[in-house]
Design an enzyme around this catalytic site. Structure first.
Site, PDB file in Angstrom:
ATOM      1  N   HIS A   1       0.799  -1.225   0.000  1.00 43.25           N
ATOM      2  CA  HIS A   1       0.000   0.000   0.000  1.00 43.25           C
ATOM      3  C   HIS A   1       0.826   1.267   0.000  1.00 43.25           C
ATOM      4  O   HIS A   1       0.270   2.352  -0.078  1.00 43.25           O
ATOM      5  CB  HIS A   1      -0.918  -0.001   1.231  1.00 43.25           C
ATOM      6  CG  HIS A   1      -0.180   0.004   2.535  1.00 43.25           C
ATOM      7  ND1 HIS A   1       0.661  -1.002   2.915  1.00 43.25           N
ATOM      8  CD2 HIS A   1      -0.148   0.910   3.540  1.00 43.25           C
ATOM      9  CE1 HIS A   1       1.166  -0.737   4.101  1.00 43.25           C
ATOM     10  NE2 HIS A   1       0.702   0.425   4.500  1.00 43.25           N
ATOM     11  N   CYS A   2       2.162   1.154   0.084  1.00 40.14           N
ATOM     12  CA  CYS A   2       2.970   2.375   0.191  1.00 40.14           C
ATOM     13  C   CYS A   2       4.165   2.399  -0.741  1.00 40.14           C
ATOM     14  O   CYS A   2       4.327   3.337  -1.518  1.00 40.14           O
ATOM     15  CB  CYS A   2       3.464   2.556   1.639  1.00 40.14           C
ATOM     16  SG  CYS A   2       2.214   3.192   2.764  1.00 40.14           S
ATOM     17  N   ILE A   3       5.035   1.415  -0.651  1.00 46.45           N
ATOM     18  CA  ILE A   3       6.329   1.497  -1.326  1.00 46.45           C
ATOM     19  C   ILE A   3       6.201   1.701  -2.839  1.00 46.45           C
ATOM     20  O   ILE A   3       6.937   2.506  -3.417  1.00 46.45           O
ATOM     21  CB  ILE A   3       7.192   0.257  -1.000  1.00 46.45           C
ATOM     22  CG1 ILE A   3       7.495   0.231   0.504  1.00 46.45           C
ATOM     23  CG2 ILE A   3       8.496   0.274  -1.781  1.00 46.45           C
ATOM     24  CD1 ILE A   3       8.200  -1.013   0.975  1.00 46.45           C
TER      25      ILE A   3
ATOM     26  N   ASP B   1       4.353   5.704  -3.082  1.00 47.32           N
ATOM     27  CA  ASP B   1       4.841   6.953  -2.508  1.00 47.32           C
ATOM     28  C   ASP B   1       5.765   7.748  -3.427  1.00 47.32           C
ATOM     29  O   ASP B   1       5.674   8.977  -3.485  1.00 47.32           O
ATOM     30  CB  ASP B   1       5.539   6.673  -1.174  1.00 47.32           C
ATOM     31  CG  ASP B   1       4.556   6.259  -0.087  1.00 47.32           C
ATOM     32  OD1 ASP B   1       3.363   6.111  -0.419  1.00 47.32           O
ATOM     33  OD2 ASP B   1       4.965   6.082   1.063  1.00 47.32           O
TER      34      ASP B   1
END
Length: 435
Positions: free
Chosen positions: A271-273, A276
């Protein structure tokens, strides 16, 4: 001491959590376990009903904990944002995906703020936890919330505190992971930090403003993105040079300083890497700046699923077989080992790529029996057996789950392409090819 800060210390406040997913539900549970009364908000009726029944759907939440706090009345869930009026502090933990143009989609954050705004009252704290670009809290949230007629820093308090959730991490959970907090004013920061200090068993690091906290979160994940991009590029080079990249990394790890191991794979998930850096590069263009190193790593990581499909083609070709028409079993669709989370999983793109080349693709994942992607549902095979393995032309390992019998895979599969080095301890290796 402000009244709200004292109420937090006395645990007489009611806390709200908007978004009951991988970040929000563990946060709501920890707040309730810390003795607070918590209301969870979500637009999905199924999640709301499950929470109110004490039925867990998040791997990092202990089933008994959720059941106990729901029965005690310390946690309840609702779709009705009018209940915000009874909350003293509200944390927003909603998804921040990319849109079809790979640009930030902050619609969930915006709609959450718009749903909260009509029910705000004085001496209220709002904290955004969703990962986003620097400036979101002040440039997006503040104007929406001030439409209530309340003034930020005077009538209510606003801060950003980035979520730090690592699904499946056996050591660091919501409760014991250090927290970063940045408020729009020193008092906003102080009150938000007081809240997290009352909930967590970990240090709270205060920064000067929300933009620093927002950028800090981007840095955390961009750091990983860039280093994984480096190792993925080296993996491609090592393949051409006939060098085992996994052995190279193990050798480099022997240095006790100045090196941190990162590993190649079929791409980035979660959900991020993977997301972002896109937020940062998008925001950077507003300032006439191009994040060239970061964008290069994004390009490398983004092409890894296709590269792995091409490598699968070569692996089969070495055996005088074509990928077109081959029976390929993909082993693991979760984005990391030993979890059921397949958000942004590169395995999904690998499956698409293999099918695009004409392969007959099936998959097995002990944690993900079925998944939905791009409007299509795919069912996994129910069990990994010697007969299933023997019937394949190629087994492609795309997640290193530890509860898979890799010795059996090596024994019965005619050919294995291991993109995660999951089979590093298997003794029979003549049919195994590594990324």
């Amino acid at each position: 001491m402000s009244l709200l800060k004292q109420k937090i210390k006395d645990r007489t406040v009611t806390l709200g959590v908007v978004g009951l997913g991988y970040v929000g539900l563990p946060l709501a549970v920890e707040k309730a376990k810390a003795g607070f009364s918590v209301i969870g908000f979500d637009i999905q009726e199924e999640k709301v009903n499950m929470v109110n029944l004490g039925h867990n759907y998040i791997g990092d939440v202990v089933n008994h904990d959720l059941e106990a706090i729901v029965k005690s009345g310390r946690l309840k869930a609702t779709m009705d944002f009018a209940a915000v009026a009874s909350c003293d502090c509200v944390c927003i933990a909603v998804p921040t995906p990319l849109d079809e143009h790979q640009q930030p989609d902050i619609s969930y954050v915006r709609s959450s703020a718009e749903s909260i705004m009509p029910f705000m009252h004085k001496d209220m704290l709002i904290v955004l936890e969703s990962t986003t670009y620097p400036g979101t809290t002040e440039e997006l949230l503040r104007p929406i919330l001030e439409k209530s007629g309340l003034v930020c820093g005077v009538d209510f308090f606003l801060a950003f505190s980035p979520e730090r959730v690592d699904p499946g991490n056996a050591v660091y959970k919501t409760r014991n992971t250090p927290k970063v907090v940045g408020g729009l004013t020193p008092e906003c920061t102080d009150i938000a930090a007081t809240l997290y200090e009352a909930v967590l068993e970990a240090p709270v690091h205060r920064v000067s403003c929300p933009a620093v906290a927002e950028m800090e979160k981007i840095l955390e994940n961009t750091y990983r993105n860039v280093n994984i991009g480096l190792i993925n590029e080296l993996a491609i080079l090592c393949d051409r040079m006939g060098i085992n990249i996994w052995e190279v990394i193990d050798a480099a790890k022997s240095k006790p300083y100045g090196f941190q191991a990162f590993y190649p794979g079929p791409g980035l998930g979660g959900h991020c890497i993977p997301l972002d850096p896109y937020y940062l590069s998008w925001k950077a263009r507003e300032f006439g700046f191009h994040t060239s190193m970061i964008e290069s790593s994004m390009i490398i990581n983004d092409r890894m699923p296709e590269y792995c499909c091409q490598r699968a083609m070569r692996v089969l070709n070495d055996q005088k077989k074509a990928l077109n028409g081959a029976k390929v079993l993909v082993l693991g669709v979760a984005y990391k080992q030993d979890i059921d989370d397949y958000r942004e999983s590169p395995a999904l793109r690998v499956i698409e790529g293999l099918q695009g080349y004409g392969a007959q693709v099936t998959y097995f994942d002990p944690y993900v029996p079925r998944f939905r992607h791009e409007g299509h549902v795919m069912e996994g095979i129910p069990a990994l057996t010697p007969d299933v393995l023997a019937a394949c032309d190629l087994v492609m390992v795309t997640a290193a789950h530890t509860n898979v019998d890799y010795e059996m895979v090596a024994e019965h599969a005619p050919l294995v392409f291991d993109t995660k080095n999951a089979m590093k301890n298997v003794t029979r290796r003549e049919n195994i090819r590594l990324l």
